[in-house]
Design a protein around this motif. Structure first.
Motif, PDB file in Angstrom:
ATOM      1  N   ARG A   1       0.841  -1.207   0.000  1.00  0.00           N
ATOM      2  CA  ARG A   1       0.000   0.000   0.000  1.00  0.00           C
ATOM      3  C   ARG A   1       0.871   1.249   0.000  1.00  0.00           C
ATOM      4  O   ARG A   1       0.577   2.219  -0.698  1.00  0.00           O
ATOM      5  N   THR A   2       1.908   1.215   0.805  1.00  0.00           N
ATOM      6  CA  THR A   2       2.825   2.354   0.852  1.00  0.00           C
ATOM      7  C   THR A   2       3.438   2.601  -0.517  1.00  0.00           C
ATOM      8  O   THR A   2       3.531   3.743  -0.979  1.00  0.00           O
ATOM      9  N   ALA A   3       3.841   1.537  -1.176  1.00  0.00           N
ATOM     10  CA  ALA A   3       4.446   1.673  -2.502  1.00  0.00           C
ATOM     11  C   ALA A   3       3.455   2.279  -3.488  1.00  0.00           C
ATOM     12  O   ALA A   3       3.818   3.142  -4.300  1.00  0.00           O
ATOM     13  N   VAL A   4       2.198   1.849  -3.418  1.00  0.00           N
ATOM     14  CA  VAL A   4       1.190   2.384  -4.340  1.00  0.00           C
ATOM     15  C   VAL A   4       0.982   3.877  -4.082  1.00  0.00           C
ATOM     16  O   VAL A   4       0.912   4.673  -5.022  1.00  0.00           O
ATOM     17  N   VAL A   5       0.887   4.255  -2.806  1.00  0.00           N
ATOM     18  CA  VAL A   5       0.699   5.669  -2.484  1.00  0.00           C
ATOM     19  C   VAL A   5       1.911   6.472  -2.943  1.00  0.00           C
ATOM     20  O   VAL A   5       1.774   7.522  -3.573  1.00  0.00           O
ATOM     21  N   LEU A   6       3.110   5.985  -2.631  1.00  0.00           N
ATOM     22  CA  LEU A   6       4.326   6.704  -3.022  1.00  0.00           C
ATOM     23  C   LEU A   6       4.473   6.776  -4.542  1.00  0.00           C
ATOM     24  O   LEU A   6       4.987   7.758  -5.074  1.00  0.00           O
ATOM     25  N   HIS A   7       4.031   5.748  -5.234  1.00  0.00           N
ATOM     26  CA  HIS A   7       4.119   5.716  -6.692  1.00  0.00           C
ATOM     27  C   HIS A   7       3.323   6.870  -7.308  1.00  0.00           C
ATOM     28  O   HIS A   7       3.683   7.386  -8.362  1.00  0.00           O
ATOM     29  N   GLY A   8       2.254   7.282  -6.620  1.00  0.00           N
ATOM     30  CA  GLY A   8       1.424   8.365  -7.131  1.00  0.00           C
ATOM     31  C   GLY A   8       1.978   9.751  -6.830  1.00  0.00           C
ATOM     32  O   GLY A   8       1.426  10.745  -7.294  1.00  0.00           O
ATOM     33  N   LEU A   9       3.058   9.839  -6.035  1.00  0.00           N
ATOM     34  CA  LEU A   9       3.635  11.144  -5.688  1.00  0.00           C
ATOM     35  C   LEU A   9       4.685  11.580  -6.706  1.00  0.00           C
ATOM     36  O   LEU A   9       5.207  10.766  -7.476  1.00  0.00           O
ATOM     37  N   GLN A  10       5.021  12.863  -6.640  1.00  0.00           N
ATOM     38  CA  GLN A  10       6.126  13.386  -7.439  1.00  0.00           C
ATOM     39  C   GLN A  10       7.419  12.741  -6.936  1.00  0.00           C
ATOM     40  O   GLN A  10       7.528  12.370  -5.771  1.00  0.00           O
ATOM     41  N   ALA A  11       8.420  12.632  -7.798  1.00  0.00           N
ATOM     42  CA  ALA A  11       9.675  11.950  -7.455  1.00  0.00           C
ATOM     43  C   ALA A  11      10.334  12.555  -6.226  1.00  0.00           C
ATOM     44  O   ALA A  11      10.826  11.818  -5.353  1.00  0.00           O
ATOM     45  N   GLN A  12      10.348  13.864  -6.122  1.00  0.00           N
ATOM     46  CA  GLN A  12      10.993  14.515  -4.983  1.00  0.00           C
ATOM     47  C   GLN A  12      10.271  14.165  -3.680  1.00  0.00           C
ATOM     48  O   GLN A  12      10.898  13.843  -2.678  1.00  0.00           O
ATOM     49  N   ASP A  13       8.939  14.205  -3.689  1.00  0.00           N
ATOM     50  CA  ASP A  13       8.158  13.855  -2.506  1.00  0.00           C
ATOM     51  C   ASP A  13       8.330  12.375  -2.152  1.00  0.00           C
ATOM     52  O   ASP A  13       8.406  12.011  -0.976  1.00  0.00           O
ATOM     53  N   ARG A  14       8.357  11.535  -3.172  1.00  0.00           N
ATOM     54  CA  ARG A  14       8.542  10.106  -2.968  1.00  0.00           C
ATOM     55  C   ARG A  14       9.870   9.840  -2.251  1.00  0.00           C
ATOM     56  O   ARG A  14       9.924   9.064  -1.289  1.00  0.00           O
ATOM     57  N   GLN A  15      10.955  10.491  -2.717  1.00  0.00           N
ATOM     58  CA  GLN A  15      12.270  10.290  -2.101  1.00  0.00           C
ATOM     59  C   GLN A  15      12.279  10.777  -0.651  1.00  0.00           C
ATOM     60  O   GLN A  15      12.870  10.146   0.224  1.00  0.00           O
ATOM     61  N   TRP A  16      11.627  11.898  -0.398  1.00  0.00           N
ATOM     62  CA  TRP A  16      11.579  12.425   0.969  1.00  0.00           C
ATOM     63  C   TRP A  16      10.849  11.452   1.894  1.00  0.00           C
ATOM     64  O   TRP A  16      11.295  11.175   3.000  1.00  0.00           O
ATOM     65  N   MET A  17       9.696  10.914   1.432  1.00  0.00           N
ATOM     66  CA  MET A  17       8.922   9.965   2.244  1.00  0.00           C
ATOM     67  C   MET A  17       9.706   8.675   2.470  1.00  0.00           C
ATOM     68  O   MET A  17       9.705   8.132   3.573  1.00  0.00           O
ATOM     69  N   LEU A  18      10.365   8.185   1.440  1.00  0.00           N
ATOM     70  CA  LEU A  18      11.165   6.970   1.583  1.00  0.00           C
ATOM     71  C   LEU A  18      12.282   7.161   2.607  1.00  0.00           C
ATOM     72  O   LEU A  18      12.591   6.247   3.382  1.00  0.00           O
TER      73      LEU A  18
ATOM     74  N   LEU B   1       5.887  -3.143 -14.251  1.00  0.00           N
ATOM     75  CA  LEU B   1       4.593  -3.569 -14.792  1.00  0.00           C
ATOM     76  C   LEU B   1       3.929  -2.487 -15.637  1.00  0.00           C
ATOM     77  O   LEU B   1       2.895  -2.730 -16.252  1.00  0.00           O
ATOM     78  N   GLY B   2       4.525  -1.296 -15.623  1.00  0.00           N
ATOM     79  CA  GLY B   2       4.014  -0.235 -16.481  1.00  0.00           C
ATOM     80  C   GLY B   2       2.931   0.621 -15.870  1.00  0.00           C
ATOM     81  O   GLY B   2       2.226   1.337 -16.598  1.00  0.00           O
ATOM     82  N   PHE B   3       2.752   0.578 -14.558  1.00  0.00           N
ATOM     83  CA  PHE B   3       1.755   1.439 -13.932  1.00  0.00           C
ATOM     84  C   PHE B   3       2.212   2.889 -14.013  1.00  0.00           C
ATOM     85  O   PHE B   3       3.352   3.210 -13.713  1.00  0.00           O
ATOM     86  N   GLN B   4       1.285   3.732 -14.411  1.00  0.00           N
ATOM     87  CA  GLN B   4       1.568   5.161 -14.501  1.00  0.00           C
ATOM     88  C   GLN B   4       1.189   5.819 -13.179  1.00  0.00           C
ATOM     89  O   GLN B   4       0.118   5.538 -12.641  1.00  0.00           O
ATOM     90  N   PRO B   5       2.056   6.688 -12.660  1.00  0.00           N
ATOM     91  CA  PRO B   5       1.718   7.371 -11.401  1.00  0.00           C
ATOM     92  C   PRO B   5       0.474   8.227 -11.563  1.00  0.00           C
ATOM     93  O   PRO B   5       0.195   8.729 -12.639  1.00  0.00           O
ATOM     94  N   GLY B   6      -0.289   8.335 -10.491  1.00  0.00           N
ATOM     95  CA  GLY B   6      -1.459   9.199 -10.515  1.00  0.00           C
ATOM     96  C   GLY B   6      -2.526   8.690  -9.569  1.00  0.00           C
ATOM     97  O   GLY B   6      -2.452   7.567  -9.071  1.00  0.00           O
ATOM     98  N   PRO B   7      -3.545   9.504  -9.336  1.00  0.00           N
ATOM     99  CA  PRO B   7      -4.599   9.130  -8.382  1.00  0.00           C
ATOM    100  C   PRO B   7      -5.444   7.953  -8.866  1.00  0.00           C
ATOM    101  O   PRO B   7      -6.027   7.248  -8.062  1.00  0.00           O
TER     102      PRO B   7
END
Length: 181
Positions: A6-23, A44-50
Motif C-alpha cells: 500500500r505504501t508503494a502504491v501511495v508513493l508511486h502516485g507522488l512526485q519523485a521529490q516527494d517520494r524520495q523524501w517519504m522513503l 509492470l508499467g503502472f503510470q503514477p497518478g490518483p
C-alpha cells in the motif's frame, strides 16, 4: 494487501521529490521492501497518478470481501459441532461473547446449549444489550472457535451404543443415583 505494498502504491502516485523524501523517513529495512515494490510497479508499467490508488483500493476491497466469504465457509464446522463440543468451548467464556456468537446466526445447537446452561448464566446471556456491528470481531470469534473446535480430541462413540438424542436430565440423575445404592 500488505502495508508495504500500500505504501508503494501511495508513493508511486507522488512526485519523485516527494517520494524520495517519504522513503527517507522509513526505517532501512522498510525502505528496501517499499523500493522493491515501487520497482515492480514501474516494471509492470503502472503510470503514477490518483487513478492507480483508486484502482488498488477497489481491488483490495474485492479481495477482502472474497476473504470474508472464505472465512464464513471455513467456520461451517461450527454448524456441525455437537452440544458437548460447544459446551466445552464456551463454558468459561463471558456472557457477552456467548451472546454475540448466538446472535450471528441460528446455530443448530443453540437452543440445546441455552437449555443446558444454569439459569443465572442463561439469564446473563439473554440480558445482553443489542450489539453494535463489528464484522472483524465476529470473524475473529468464529475463526477462533473453529480452530479450538478442531483442536478438541475426537470422541469415539462407545461400541454398541447409538443414541440419536441425549438422555433427559432425570434419567441421567436417576442413573447416577442408582449406582450409589
Amino acid at each position: 494487501m500488505s502495508g508495504h505494498r500500500r505504501t508503494a502504491v501511495v508513493l508511486h502516485g507522488l512526485q519523485a521529490q516527494d517520494r524520495q523524501w517519504m522513503l527517507a523517513e522509513l526505517p532501512g529495512a522498510d525502505q528496501a521492501i517499499v523500493r522493491s515494490h515501487l520497482a515492480e510497479l514501474e516494471a509492470l508499467g503502472f503510470q503514477p497518478g490518483p487513478d492507480v490508488l483508486a484502482a488498488v483500493q477497489d481491488l483490495a476491497a474485492s479481495v477482502a470481501m472474497t476473504a470474508d466469504a472464505a472465512v464464513v465457509s471455513d467456520v461451517s464446522g461450527l454448524q456441525h459441532a455437537t452440544l458437548q463440543q460447544m459446551q466445552t468451548l464456551l463454558q468459561d467464556e463471558p456472557a457477552a461473547l456467548v451472546a454475540r456468537l448466538l446472535a450471528l446466526q441460528n446455530w443448530p445447537w443453540q437452543e440445546a446449549l441455552l437449555a443446558a446452561l444454569p439459569a443465572p448464566q442463561r439469564q446473563r446471556i439473554r440480558m445482553q444489550q443489542p450489539m453494535q456491528p463489528a464484522p472483524a470481531l465476529d470473524t475473529w470469534l468464529q475463526e477462533n472457535l473453529q480452530s479450538r473446535l478442531q483442536a478438541l480430541p475426537r470422541q469415539e462413540p462407545l461400541e454398541g451404543v447409538r443414541r440419536s438424542k441425549p438422555l433427559p436430565w432425570w434419567q441421567t440423575v436417576w442413573g447416577a443415583l442408582s449406582w450409589k445404592r
